[in-house]
Scaffold this motif. Structure first.
Motif, PDB file in Angstrom:
ATOM      1  N   LYS A 113       0.890  -1.287  -0.189  1.00 44.51           N
ATOM      2  CA  LYS A 113       0.064  -0.092  -0.092  1.00 44.51           C
ATOM      3  C   LYS A 113       0.852   1.287  -0.187  1.00 44.51           C
ATOM      4  CE  LYS A 113      -4.127  -1.942   2.387  1.00 44.51           C
ATOM      5  NZ  LYS A 113      -4.863  -1.755   3.657  1.00 44.51           N
ATOM      6  N   ARG A 114       2.067   1.298   0.688  1.00 48.95           N
ATOM      7  CA  ARG A 114       2.904   2.344   0.728  1.00 48.95           C
ATOM      8  C   ARG A 114       3.825   2.770  -0.358  1.00 48.95           C
ATOM      9  NH1 ARG A 114       4.331   4.659   6.030  1.00 48.95           N
ATOM     10  NH2 ARG A 114       3.072   3.793   7.600  1.00 48.95           N
ATOM     11  N   LEU A 115       4.242   1.736  -0.948  1.00 52.47           N
ATOM     12  CA  LEU A 115       5.303   2.116  -2.013  1.00 52.47           C
ATOM     13  C   LEU A 115       4.637   2.381  -3.248  1.00 52.47           C
ATOM     14  CD1 LEU A 115       8.008  -0.625  -1.305  1.00 52.47           C
ATOM     15  CD2 LEU A 115       7.708   1.879  -0.664  1.00 52.47           C
ATOM     16  N   ASP A 116       5.081   2.992  -4.127  1.00 51.70           N
ATOM     17  CA  ASP A 116       4.668   3.491  -5.497  1.00 51.70           C
ATOM     18  C   ASP A 116       4.222   2.279  -6.359  1.00 51.70           C
ATOM     19  OD1 ASP A 116       4.031   4.533  -8.026  1.00 51.70           O
ATOM     20  OD2 ASP A 116       5.615   5.753  -8.065  1.00 51.70           O
ATOM     21  N   SER A 117       2.888   1.975  -6.541  1.00 51.21           N
ATOM     22  CA  SER A 117       2.405   0.791  -7.454  1.00 51.21           C
ATOM     23  C   SER A 117       2.988   1.089  -8.820  1.00 51.21           C
ATOM     24  CB  SER A 117       1.003   0.871  -7.247  1.00 51.21           C
ATOM     25  OG  SER A 117       0.251   1.936  -7.767  1.00 51.21           O
ATOM     26  N   ASP A 118       3.347   2.160  -9.305  1.00 50.10           N
ATOM     27  CA  ASP A 118       3.685   2.220 -10.740  1.00 50.10           C
ATOM     28  C   ASP A 118       5.094   1.685 -10.954  1.00 50.10           C
ATOM     29  OD1 ASP A 118       1.363   2.993 -11.717  1.00 50.10           O
ATOM     30  OD2 ASP A 118       1.665   4.931 -11.313  1.00 50.10           O
ATOM     31  N   LYS A 119       5.790   1.805  -9.693  1.00 48.58           N
ATOM     32  CA  LYS A 119       7.298   1.482  -9.744  1.00 48.58           C
ATOM     33  C   LYS A 119       7.616   0.047  -9.096  1.00 48.58           C
ATOM     34  CE  LYS A 119      11.847   3.790  -7.886  1.00 48.58           C
ATOM     35  NZ  LYS A 119      12.389   4.842  -7.192  1.00 48.58           N
ATOM     36  N   TYR A 120       6.872  -0.183  -8.082  1.00 41.84           N
ATOM     37  CA  TYR A 120       7.249  -1.761  -7.318  1.00 41.84           C
ATOM     38  C   TYR A 120       6.229  -2.779  -7.821  1.00 41.84           C
ATOM     39  CZ  TYR A 120      10.364   1.458  -5.010  1.00 41.84           C
ATOM     40  OH  TYR A 120      11.297   2.610  -4.655  1.00 41.84           O
ATOM     41  N   ALA A 121       6.810  -3.899  -8.363  1.00 42.34           N
ATOM     42  CA  ALA A 121       6.012  -5.165  -8.424  1.00 42.34           C
ATOM     43  C   ALA A 121       6.279  -5.993  -7.328  1.00 42.34           C
ATOM     44  CB  ALA A 121       6.077  -5.578  -9.849  1.00 42.34           C
ATOM     45  N   TYR A 122       5.188  -7.052  -7.130  1.00 43.36           N
ATOM     46  CA  TYR A 122       5.433  -8.102  -6.263  1.00 43.36           C
ATOM     47  C   TYR A 122       5.044  -9.410  -6.942  1.00 43.36           C
ATOM     48  CZ  TYR A 122       5.447  -4.350  -3.235  1.00 43.36           C
ATOM     49  OH  TYR A 122       5.675  -2.848  -2.365  1.00 43.36           O
ATOM     50  N   ILE A 123       5.887 -10.295  -6.792  1.00 41.42           N
ATOM     51  CA  ILE A 123       5.763 -11.876  -7.306  1.00 41.42           C
ATOM     52  C   ILE A 123       5.363 -12.439  -5.873  1.00 41.42           C
ATOM     53  CG2 ILE A 123       6.831 -13.662  -8.359  1.00 41.42           C
ATOM     54  CD1 ILE A 123       8.439 -11.983 -10.248  1.00 41.42           C
ATOM     55  N   ILE A 124       4.389 -13.165  -6.245  1.00 40.16           N
ATOM     56  CA  ILE A 124       4.285 -14.038  -4.942  1.00 40.16           C
ATOM     57  C   ILE A 124       4.025 -15.418  -5.082  1.00 40.16           C
ATOM     58  CG2 ILE A 124       2.390 -14.422  -3.101  1.00 40.16           C
ATOM     59  CD1 ILE A 124       3.689 -11.898  -2.841  1.00 40.16           C
ATOM     60  N   ILE A 125       4.808 -16.317  -4.585  1.00 38.52           N
ATOM     61  CA  ILE A 125       4.792 -17.594  -4.770  1.00 38.52           C
ATOM     62  C   ILE A 125       4.319 -18.304  -3.570  1.00 38.52           C
ATOM     63  CG2 ILE A 125       6.038 -19.795  -5.215  1.00 38.52           C
ATOM     64  CD1 ILE A 125       7.893 -17.906  -7.026  1.00 38.52           C
ATOM     65  N   GLY A 126       3.166 -19.259  -3.388  1.00 36.53           N
ATOM     66  CA  GLY A 126       2.968 -19.908  -2.090  1.00 36.53           C
ATOM     67  C   GLY A 126       1.313 -19.610  -1.943  1.00 36.53           C
ATOM     68  N   GLU A 127       0.885 -20.941  -1.270  1.00 34.66           N
ATOM     69  CA  GLU A 127      -0.543 -20.919  -0.802  1.00 34.66           C
ATOM     70  C   GLU A 127      -0.420 -21.042   0.737  1.00 34.66           C
ATOM     71  OE1 GLU A 127      -2.962 -20.498  -2.264  1.00 34.66           O
ATOM     72  OE2 GLU A 127      -2.351 -20.487  -4.507  1.00 34.66           O
ATOM     73  N   GLY A 128      -1.757 -21.144   1.338  1.00 37.41           N
ATOM     74  CA  GLY A 128      -1.700 -21.625   2.818  1.00 37.41           C
ATOM     75  C   GLY A 128      -3.035 -20.932   3.375  1.00 37.41           C
ATOM     76  N   LYS A 129      -3.299 -21.233   4.452  1.00 37.51           N
ATOM     77  CA  LYS A 129      -4.619 -20.724   5.041  1.00 37.51           C
ATOM     78  C   LYS A 129      -4.491 -19.436   5.442  1.00 37.51           C
ATOM     79  CE  LYS A 129      -2.983 -22.089   9.676  1.00 37.51           C
ATOM     80  NZ  LYS A 129      -3.283 -23.078  10.796  1.00 37.51           N
ATOM     81  N   ASN A 130      -3.378 -18.684   5.511  1.00 40.01           N
ATOM     82  CA  ASN A 130      -3.325 -17.348   6.092  1.00 40.01           C
ATOM     83  C   ASN A 130      -2.844 -16.331   4.832  1.00 40.01           C
ATOM     84  OD1 ASN A 130      -3.751 -17.821   8.968  1.00 40.01           O
ATOM     85  ND2 ASN A 130      -1.790 -18.493   9.125  1.00 40.01           N
ATOM     86  N   LYS A 131      -3.281 -16.915   3.676  1.00 37.07           N
ATOM     87  CA  LYS A 131      -2.877 -16.246   2.502  1.00 37.07           C
ATOM     88  C   LYS A 131      -3.687 -15.246   2.199  1.00 37.07           C
ATOM     89  CE  LYS A 131      -1.615 -16.410  -2.293  1.00 37.07           C
ATOM     90  NZ  LYS A 131      -1.308 -17.457  -3.560  1.00 37.07           N
ATOM     91  N   PRO A 132      -3.313 -13.704   2.181  1.00 38.64           N
ATOM     92  CA  PRO A 132      -4.237 -12.537   1.710  1.00 38.64           C
ATOM     93  C   PRO A 132      -4.684 -12.499   0.537  1.00 38.64           C
ATOM     94  CG  PRO A 132      -2.137 -11.758   2.712  1.00 38.64           C
ATOM     95  CD  PRO A 132      -1.848 -13.139   2.295  1.00 38.64           C
ATOM     96  N   ASP A 133      -5.782 -11.783   0.031  1.00 35.95           N
ATOM     97  CA  ASP A 133      -6.409 -11.753  -1.253  1.00 35.95           C
ATOM     98  C   ASP A 133      -5.582 -10.652  -1.722  1.00 35.95           C
ATOM     99  OD1 ASP A 133      -7.570 -11.382  -3.317  1.00 35.95           O
ATOM    100  OD2 ASP A 133      -9.760 -10.752  -2.463  1.00 35.95           O
ATOM    101  N   PHE A 134      -4.682 -10.938  -2.816  1.00 29.45           N
ATOM    102  CA  PHE A 134      -3.937  -9.995  -3.383  1.00 29.45           C
ATOM    103  C   PHE A 134      -4.549  -9.465  -4.742  1.00 29.45           C
ATOM    104  CE2 PHE A 134      -0.677 -12.484  -1.316  1.00 29.45           C
ATOM    105  CZ  PHE A 134       0.019 -11.689  -0.597  1.00 29.45           C
ATOM    106  N   SER A 135      -5.741  -9.709  -5.112  1.00 25.82           N
ATOM    107  CA  SER A 135      -6.046  -9.629  -6.231  1.00 25.82           C
ATOM    108  C   SER A 135      -6.526  -8.119  -6.529  1.00 25.82           C
ATOM    109  CB  SER A 135      -7.640 -10.260  -6.584  1.00 25.82           C
ATOM    110  OG  SER A 135      -8.540 -10.045  -5.429  1.00 25.82           O
ATOM    111  N   ARG A 136      -6.867  -7.345  -5.223  1.00 27.73           N
ATOM    112  CA  ARG A 136      -6.962  -5.975  -5.298  1.00 27.73           C
ATOM    113  C   ARG A 136      -5.687  -4.884  -5.839  1.00 27.73           C
ATOM    114  NH1 ARG A 136      -6.781  -4.486   1.085  1.00 27.73           N
ATOM    115  NH2 ARG A 136      -5.922  -6.279   1.684  1.00 27.73           N
TER     116      ARG A 136
END
Length: 358
Positions: free
Chosen positions: A215-238
């Protein structure tokens, strides 16, 4: 030498260690007390293996009682049991060593990750008793080795320098395509790419800090690759700058995702995942161990401003990330890879383990 090793299960990242170790001894069997189904539910990629034997056991509360029939029926001379205070059978075997005459090596972290800050000052007396009665100890890292060696200077103790199956292949990996070509393939447009690769099972991953960072870092400059599953995984689709790949066991695809990444970012509970990231030449970004941010023992592999960037808050993380140059990221990444190449190879881990078999 005939060796029996007790473990909860044999996940994919431990297979090469057992395979390499078995080539160095007359006989080696691995006994597990968790069913493959239970292990898979925790997110482990479990391979079926004839040399892995299920041992009958009973769990009551947090305590474990496992059968000794197989351990004695095959005439092993060395038992590698877990350095776990709740394993009642292990206590029995330690206390009756003069009767059964088996050599007992205890294998574990040597400290509670949840009580790390307290136990690094005052080690658990129950662990102390187990180590006292044992013939030797395999610890994961040098930090815990130094702590226990000071208490038991004459005891045979080694730091395995814990690593993962396939580390040498990752170290020798050379990308077939450039980062820009791969980013275009996966439609990643942001110039700086963070990667996270760990199961979302533990409550201590601090995914809240991960979300706060996004949320804090510039979304046009920083990307995040997420690998992994689990019961505590947040919803990253937003988040439009988060690329969620779920659980990945395709080695080629994993190579490509790490090649695209600039920095490995995991806020808390860092473990073997950081070894994999460093083997790819990625510096580690994480939070300082504290009462609020728990870290596993592999955290001791991280040296701030050498192979990692360790911060105290999201505000500090934001400032450091924004001030990091491409040259600094490359320097930290090269140091990370060299650290693994020097200390965390599989041959090194096997050689350390074999030292107590002599």
């Amino acid at each position: 030498m005939k060796v029996a090793i007790l473990q909860p299960e044999v996940p994919h990242y431990r297979e090469e260690f057992f395979s390499s170790l078995s080539n160095q001894v007359e006989k080696l069997d691995v006994y597990i007390y968790n069913s493959p189904e239970a292990a898979k539910k925790q997110g482990f990629d479990i391979k079926e293996n004839d040399s892995v034997i299920y041992i009958k056991n009973k769990k009551i509360g947090g305590f474990l009682w496992y059968s000794i029939r197989n351990l004695f029926g095959k005439k092993y001379d060395t038992l590698v049991l877990m350095l776990h205070i709740a394993h009642l059978t292990t206590w029995l075997l330690l206390l009756t060593k003069r009767i059964h005459r088996r050599k007992i090596i205890l294998w574990g972290q040597g400290i509670s990750v949840k009580r790390y800050l307290a136990e690094e000052k005052n080690p658990d007396w129950k662990l102390k008793m187990m180590i006292k009665f044992s013939d030797g100890v395999w610890l994961y890292t040098e930090k815990e080795y130094n702590q226990w060696k000071e208490i038991f200077p004459k005891k045979k103790i080694v730091a395995l320098c814990n690593t993962f199956s396939g580390v040498d292949k990752v170290l020798s990996y050379e990308p077939l395509e450039t980062k820009d070509v791969l980013k275009n393939k996966y439609n990643i447009k942001e110039p700086i790419v963070f990667i996270y690769c760990a199961r979302f099972e533990s409550d201590y991953r601090r995914t809240d800090l991960l979300i706060d960072t996004i949320k804090r870092l510039d979304s046009d400059k920083y990307a995040y690759i997420i690998i992994g599953e689990g019961k505590n995984k947040p919803d990253f689709s937003r988040f439009k700058n988060v690329y969620d790949f779920g659980a990945i066991y395709d080695v080629t695809k994993k190579h490509e995702l790490f090649t695209m990444a600039d920095v490995y970012y995991q806020p808390g509970w860092v473990g073997l995942s950081v070894v994999e990231a460093m083997a790819y030449g990625k510096p580690i970004l994480t939070f300082k161990r504290s009462e609020c941010v728990l870290q596993c023992v592999e955290y001791s592999y991280l040296i701030d401003n050498y192979n990692s960037v360790i911060v105290n808050s999201v505000e500090e993380l934001e400032k450091k990330v924004q001030s990091m140059s491409t040259g600094e990221i490359v320097r930290l990444g090269n140091n990370a890879r060299q650290y693994v190449r020097t200390k965390l190879t599989m041959s090194n881990m096997v050689d350390n383990a074999l030292f107590l078999f002599k």
